[in-house]
Design a protein around this motif. Structure first.
Motif, PDB file in Angstrom:
ATOM      1  N   ASN A   1      31.080  47.490  32.836  1.00 15.76           N
ATOM      2  CA  ASN A   1      30.722  48.338  33.801  1.00 15.76           C
ATOM      3  C   ASN A   1      29.498  47.516  34.664  1.00 15.76           C
ATOM      4  O   ASN A   1      29.343  46.543  34.330  1.00 15.76           O
ATOM      5  N   GLY A   2      28.928  48.189  35.263  1.00 22.50           N
ATOM      6  CA  GLY A   2      27.640  47.711  36.068  1.00 22.50           C
ATOM      7  C   GLY A   2      26.702  47.158  34.951  1.00 22.50           C
ATOM      8  O   GLY A   2      25.987  46.228  35.345  1.00 22.50           O
TER       9      GLY A   2
ATOM     10  N   THR B   1      37.231  45.362  35.200  1.00 23.55           N
ATOM     11  CA  THR B   1      36.342  46.585  35.648  1.00 23.55           C
ATOM     12  C   THR B   1      37.081  47.489  36.584  1.00 23.55           C
ATOM     13  O   THR B   1      38.201  47.009  37.116  1.00 23.55           O
TER      14      THR B   1
ATOM     15  N   VAL C   1      36.419  50.107  40.133  1.00 25.96           N
ATOM     16  CA  VAL C   1      35.561  50.333  40.804  1.00 25.96           C
ATOM     17  C   VAL C   1      36.227  51.433  41.983  1.00 25.96           C
ATOM     18  O   VAL C   1      37.262  51.115  42.004  1.00 25.96           O
TER      19      VAL C   1
ATOM     20  N   GLN D   1      31.745  51.091  43.947  1.00 27.39           N
ATOM     21  CA  GLN D   1      30.961  51.714  42.699  1.00 27.39           C
ATOM     22  C   GLN D   1      31.560  51.865  41.520  1.00 27.39           C
ATOM     23  O   GLN D   1      32.696  52.172  41.425  1.00 27.39           O
ATOM     24  N   SER D   2      30.951  51.022  40.348  1.00 28.59           N
ATOM     25  CA  SER D   2      31.277  51.006  39.265  1.00 28.59           C
ATOM     26  C   SER D   2      31.380  52.311  38.481  1.00 28.59           C
ATOM     27  O   SER D   2      30.830  53.423  38.899  1.00 28.59           O
ATOM     28  N   THR D   3      31.797  52.574  37.259  1.00 26.91           N
ATOM     29  CA  THR D   3      31.948  53.865  36.644  1.00 26.91           C
ATOM     30  C   THR D   3      30.365  54.390  36.150  1.00 26.91           C
ATOM     31  O   THR D   3      30.496  55.386  35.909  1.00 26.91           O
TER      32      THR D   3
ATOM     33  N   LEU E   1      28.838  47.274  42.930  1.00 24.82           N
ATOM     34  CA  LEU E   1      29.230  45.877  42.724  1.00 24.82           C
ATOM     35  C   LEU E   1      30.135  45.171  43.830  1.00 24.82           C
ATOM     36  O   LEU E   1      30.778  45.954  44.573  1.00 24.82           O
TER      37      LEU E   1
ATOM     38  N   GLN F   1      25.776  41.548  39.566  1.00 25.76           N
ATOM     39  CA  GLN F   1      26.561  42.701  40.746  1.00 25.76           C
ATOM     40  C   GLN F   1      27.681  42.055  41.574  1.00 25.76           C
ATOM     41  O   GLN F   1      28.002  42.622  42.257  1.00 25.76           O
TER      42      GLN F   1
ATOM     43  N   SER G   1      32.662  54.682  31.587  1.00 25.70           N
ATOM     44  CA  SER G   1      31.312  53.879  31.237  1.00 25.70           C
ATOM     45  C   SER G   1      30.809  53.885  29.834  1.00 25.70           C
ATOM     46  O   SER G   1      30.500  53.176  29.388  1.00 25.70           O
TER      47      SER G   1
END
Lengths: 109, 296
Positions: free
Chosen positions: A11-12, A25, A27, A40-42, A47, A71, A93
């Motif tokens: 994740n991020g 991942t 997003v 948007q990541s979890t 990202l 990122q 996440s």
């Protein structure tokens, strides 16, 4: 079994520790312009996915690629998960941390 | 659902499939040949119903994704499947008993029917077989389906494309949970979390059973003191809580338990009576079949 180059769940937050490695991942697409997609990541990080396919905004997208920075990801394969994916995406996440750090036996790292 | 871009290395992305199989030898399970396109939808509908014990039928729509042109396999899968990853399979070892139907051991639990979720790569169709590789992110496993394989009913395989990608996440969560429960039970007495890993919501996930169970020892046990009786009660209950037995409609026959524990039926009856009084198990079709009262 071929275990070489297996991507790590990220994740991020985890992406920071995976720079240079293959990662995977999911997003949620926020905007997509000219092959550069921002999602948007979890865990709420923004990202940048380079080389992503055209996935509609607000859809969820799974990305397999190489982490270029903390990122950004250089995508190899993208899959549109649609917009119904996400009822359980937030626990992903936590799951990433669990999977990668504690219960690594079912997964390779 | 194809997602690869032209500027990237040619790597056709196939939708992930759920692969169910009972692999007697590791690595080379057999698969049924792909059915004709007309039968695919009907088979998928039947498959949805068959898999309802693991997933909500609404998650498996009979309609094919237009991009899923490379996912023709539709077969019935065996009930009582254990969710696993490729790495777990690679780390598994074959059961010492060598009994048919229990070919290998994962986390101390004998496993015959497994469930994998992954991405299909490199499908190759030949005259005698169809082969492909399943990549679930933890490893890659090669599959071979012999076209003229005369498999019996215990080795049926079910492969179905995923239409709801929440299934991917759910599968991994189930793998983690199964691993945690099985390894916890090896340390101390079996603990039952009682909490559901399913998520309520519009997706309508149905919880697949993930009981805690220990690998039953084949050695006979002498019953004498109350302490030994407690061990027998625990062993009997563990058998009832095995994934395959929980998902079995009729449960377990007393004779099967007696055979596995190498004990007389009278002793097994005592343990069963104890658990039945405690509400742990209940009789099903007759006074010889019992089933665990707990679904997870």
């Amino acid at each position: 079994m071929d275990a070489s180059g297996l991507p790590a769940f990220a994740n991020g937050e985890i992406l920071k520790t995976m720079v240079g490695r293959r990662v995977r991942t999911v997003v949620q697409v926020q905007h997509n312009e000219g092959g550069v997609l921002v999602g948007q990541s979890t865990d709420g990080h923004q990202l940048t996915i380079r080389g992503a396919t055209d996935v509609p905004v607000s859809h969820f997208m799974e990305v397999f690629g190489t982490a270029e920075s903390d990122q950004s990801i250089c995508a190899e394969v993208c899959t549109d998960f649609g917009n119904s994916f996400g009822e359980i995406w937030r626990p992903i996440s936590c799951s990433c941390l669990v999977l990668n750090n504690r219960y690594m036996i079912p997964w390779t790292m | 659902m194809a997602g690869s871009k032209g500027s990237f290395p040619a790597r056709p992305r196939l939708s992930p499939l759920i692969s169910r199989q009972a692999p007697p030898p590791l690595g080379l399970p057999s698969l049924l040949p792909p059915p004709p396109p007309v039968a695919t939808s009907a088979a998928a509908a039947r498959q949805s119903a068959m898999m309802s014990q693991d997933f909500s039928p609404s998650q498996f729509t009979p309609s094919q994704n237009a991009a899923d042109s490379t996912t023709p396999f539709k077969m019935r899968g065996a009930s009582g499947t254990m969710p696993l990853t490729v790495k777990q399979i690679a780390d598994a070892h074959q059961s010492g008993t060598g009994e048919k139907g229990a070919p290998f051991v994962v986390d101390g639990v004998e496993t015959a029917n497994i469930r994998l979720v992954g991405m299909v790569n490199g499908k190759t169709e030949r005259n005698t077989d169809v082969s492909f590789t399943l990549d679930d992110g933890t490893g890659r496993l090669d599959f071979i389906r012999w076209v003229n394989d005369a498999s019996d009913s215990s080795e049926t395989v079910a492969i179905q494309p995923i239409t709801d990608f929440n299934e991917v996440t759910l599968h991994f969560i189930q793998c983690v949970r199964m691993h945690i429960e099985n390894t916890k039970s090896k340390v101390g007495s079996p603990t039952r979390t009682g909490s559901s890993m399913g998520v309520s919501g519009s997706n309508g996930f149905s919880e697949s059973s993930t009981p805690t169970s220990l690998k039953s020892t084949p050695a006979p046990m002498t019953i004498g003191s109350n302490g030994s009786s407690t061990d027998l009660n625990t062993q009997v209950l563990n058998i009832f809580r095995e994934p395959a037995n929980i998902e079995s409609e009729h449960g377990v026959h007393i004779n099967e338990i007696a055979k596995r524990l190498k004990l007389p039926e009278a002793k097994i009856r005592e343990a069963i009576a104890f658990h039945e009084d405690a509400g742990h198990i209940y009789s099903t079709i007759d006074e010889f079949h019992y089933k665990s009262a707990f679904a997870d």
